[in-house]
Design a protein around this motif. Structure first.
Motif: not given
Length: 695
Positions: A434-463
């Motif tokens: 009720x007070x602390x929402x959690x994100x949905x569980x990741x699924x195996x078929x989560x879209x990567x969001x960018x076409x496979x042949x278009x360069x896309x940077x990872x945006x997380x600091x670690x990467x």
């Protein structure tokens, strides 16, 4: 080492060299009584004498109960804007008289990731990291403190998750149960879970010359307002929150870290939430005296029991309230535990107890804790939150039926078990959602969001840090064989301690061929393409490029055509950046974490085979050595039905080595490739300084 010297006069001198041993123990209790002028402690109630537990006589000090919402100068607290000042007053009193102050010289902690382990929880892939928090002891090297902790998150999460930590490091007060483990419940609800060892911060005994208290005091006795073990354990949790705040690659939402504990660790959990406003929620199990129980409710364990027994949990000043000479009682305390609970407001706090008949003895005084919760309610209401919802008279409000959850942000539930919290975990997770929402569980078929042949940077600091390190590796040169790909490639030749057996296999197979690994975990073809176009292959001029890519695109549900276009784009970029290199295009490995992926993998591999010209681009398919004709992996080939074990990597190596020998000749006796790099969040680069990521 012992050295004996003979003097000119014929005598001898013995000199002993070596590290100094631990400081000699001292009697902190006797020392504290001396400092306080206390000559005697009155005997506390006997847990085996039920006559001491009489509700009819349990409230002799009700007239002295501190007023939660009245300033020390008598001003009534009526507005939320007044609460910070009142809260500061309460904190000061608890620090001085009950739990002690964290010293100004409290040391820094540097966290080291000592292991990374993939796993499964209820069919959900997980990733567990074990940590050691190295406490800076340069001010007093005789005492060494290494905080032990571990945490687990859903493996494929793209969003930081809430984290529920437990005091006790896997043991605690858990009874055998057929119920679903709380850890699995956490993962299924989109939470992470973890444990932190209180004893690794401060031993649970009277040896206060050791642990972080002894380190800060340089092995000397405490002052009366110095911290005790409960405060030290909470301090350790706070340092772990520091780590979560700094390490974005931990995938933990540092604003949503909760703490749970039972019995003495329930006390510690409440103290941790009360004193550190960053603790998002507390799950307080059967905490008793020194925890949620009212000191002034004379039922079960009392002030004098702690003053003469587990005094080391508390500040030294607490001892005087159990003294018979000069006499003081709980009525003389300037605060009581309802105010400790109120310090958690407006954050959620769940108070839990079990049944006397099942082992949660009268000693822990469930009713006294319920009363404290009723008294803490006005602080929650003042801040616009919901308390227990009872009429509000702590002396007469009835406890709700067993297994009934009451309240809002301040909640109460007495379960039908014993001295544990196991039966309350389902209710806790329902309540906290009720007070602390959690994100949905990741699924195996989560879209990567960018076409496979278009360069896309990872945006997380670690990467991005990893990309910088790979640029540095590329600039060092000396590379004849360049491996590129995702985590399957990366784990084979990384410096991460968790994958040491894989690195040993890599070295055994490729030493002398100047091979370097440029894979990075979770990359799709678009991410690999971005890295190649942003410098990771510039100026390297390898003679061979080994490419294995596309499995993450498969898992994201991208089509065969799109995945092939992505790999074609990588091959084209490699040809442009390293025109003299032979590209060994490796077929995507079979994976059994989701058998529905196999048809896509087979179709992609069939298309990749047609890309090879047998000269500058060669196709290598080793899948017959990894799985049967139906795609079922052979025993021991992977560690998680996706990533190869050393046995699986050996199959790949056996396919590559004849090609390397043909192109490069046999391996040399020396190797000039730069040393392996790893995950920046887990360990420092080899030969580099440690990354200080602690508080």
């Amino acid at each position: 080492m012992i050295l004996a010297l003979t003097t000119l006069a014929g005598g001898s001198i013995t000199i002993q060299f070596g590290p100094a041993g631990p400081p000699p123990p001292f009697d902190d209790h006797a020392e504290m009584m001396k400092q306080l002028g206390v000559r005697a402690i009155r005997p506390g109630p006997n847990p085996n004498d039920q006559s001491t537990f009489n509700e009819a006589t349990a409230n002799p000090y009700k007239e002295t109960m501190p007023d939660l919402l009245r300033m020390e100068n008598g001003t009534k607290v009526e507005k939320a804007s007044q609460w910070p000042r009142r809260r500061k007053e309460i904190v000061t009193l608890f620090e001085r008289e009950v739990y002690g102050r964290v010293p100004k010289n409290a040391p820094r902690v540097t966290w080291e990731v000592t292991g990374v382990t993939p796993g499964m929880s209820g069919g959900i892939p997980t990733l567990t990291k074990t940590l050691i928090g190295h406490v800076d002891n340069r001010s007093y090297p005789k005492v060494k403190v290494d905080i032990q902790a571990s945490y687990t998150v859903p493996a494929r999460t793209a969003t930081p998750v809430p984290m529920m930590m437990e005091f006790g490091f896997g043991g605690g007060f858990r009874r055998p149960s057929s119920a679903k483990p709380w850890t699995q419940q956490a993962i299924e609800r989109g939470w992470g879970y973890g444990t932190i060892s209180p004893n690794s911060i401060q031993p649970d005994n009277n040896h206060l010359e050791m642990g972080v208290i002894g380190l800060c005091n340089k092995g000397k006795p405490r002052k009366p307002d110095d911290w005790g073990a409960l405060r030290a354990w909470g301090w350790g949790l706070s340092r772990l929150i520091d780590y979560f705040e700094r390490e974005k690659g931990a995938m933990v939402d540092a604003r949503k870290v909760g703490i749970e504990g039972v019995s003495r660790y329930g006390k510690a959990a409440l103290v941790a939430e009360a004193f550190d406003p960053r603790v998002a929620v507390g799950f307080i199990g059967s905490s008793g005296e020194g925890g949620a129980k009212l000191h002034r409710h004379i039922f079960g364990e009392a002030v004098e029991n702690l003053a003469g027994g587990e005094f080391y949990w508390m500040a030294g000043n607490f001892i005087k309230y159990g003294a018979s000479d000069p006499p003081k009682t709980a009525a003389d305390l300037p605060v009581d535990s309802h105010e400790l609970i109120a310090l958690c407001a407006p954050r959620p706090c769940f108070v839990s107890y079990g049944l006397v008949e099942k082992g949660d003895a009268k000693w822990v005084d469930a009713h006294g804790s319920f009363m404290a919760g009723v008294l803490a309610g006005p602080a929650y209401r003042l801040l616009g939150k919901k308390d227990f919802g009872t009429p509000g008279d702590y002396l007469t409000d009835p406890m709700p039926p067993v297994n009934s959850l009451i309240g809002g942000e301040l909640a109460w539930r007495q379960h039908d078990g014993g001295h544990e919290v196991t039966p309350n975990w389902p209710a806790f997770f329902d309540w906290v959602a009720r007070y602390i929402p959690a994100p949905p569980l990741p699924t195996n078929r989560k879209p990567l969001g960018t076409p496979a042949d278009v360069p896309a940077s990872r945006t997380d600091d670690n990467s991005l840090i990893a990309h910088f390190q790979l640029l540095q590796k590329a600039a060092k040169g000396g590379i004849d064989v360049y491996f590129e790909g995702d985590s399957i490639t990366r784990r084979w030749g990384t410096s991460d301690a968790a994958w040491k057996p894989m690195l040993e296999n890599w070295t055994a197979n490729f030493y002398g061929w100047n091979a370097a690994n440029f894979g990075w975990g979770a990359d799709g073809t678009q991410n690999i393409l971005w890295r190649l176009k942003n410098g990771e292959l510039d100026g390297v001029n390898p003679k061979v490029i080994v490419l294995l890519a596309g499995t993450n695109n498969v898992g994201a549900g991208q089509s065969v055509d799109e995945i092939v276009r992505g790999i074609e784009a990588i091959v084209k970029t490699c040809r442009e950046k390293a025109p003299m290199a032979t590209i060994v295009l490796t077929g995507i490995f079979p994976r059994n974490d989701n058998m529905s992926y196999l048809p896509t993998i087979s179709a992609v591999n069939a298309r990749l085979a047609k890309m090879a010209d047998g000269k500058r681009v060669r196709f290598l398919n080793v899948n017959a050595g990894l799985a049967d004709s139906a795609g079922k992996l052979f025993e021991g080939i992977t560690i998680d039905n996706l990533h190869p074990s050393p046995k699986g990597y050996q199959v790949w190596a056996d396919g590559l080595k004849p090609i390397f020998t043909e192109i490069l000749g046999p391996p040399a006796m020396t190797d000039h490739a730069p040393p392996p790099t790893g995950d920046p969040s887990q360990a420092p680069p080899p030969g580099g300084p440690p990354r200080r990521v602690g508080g």
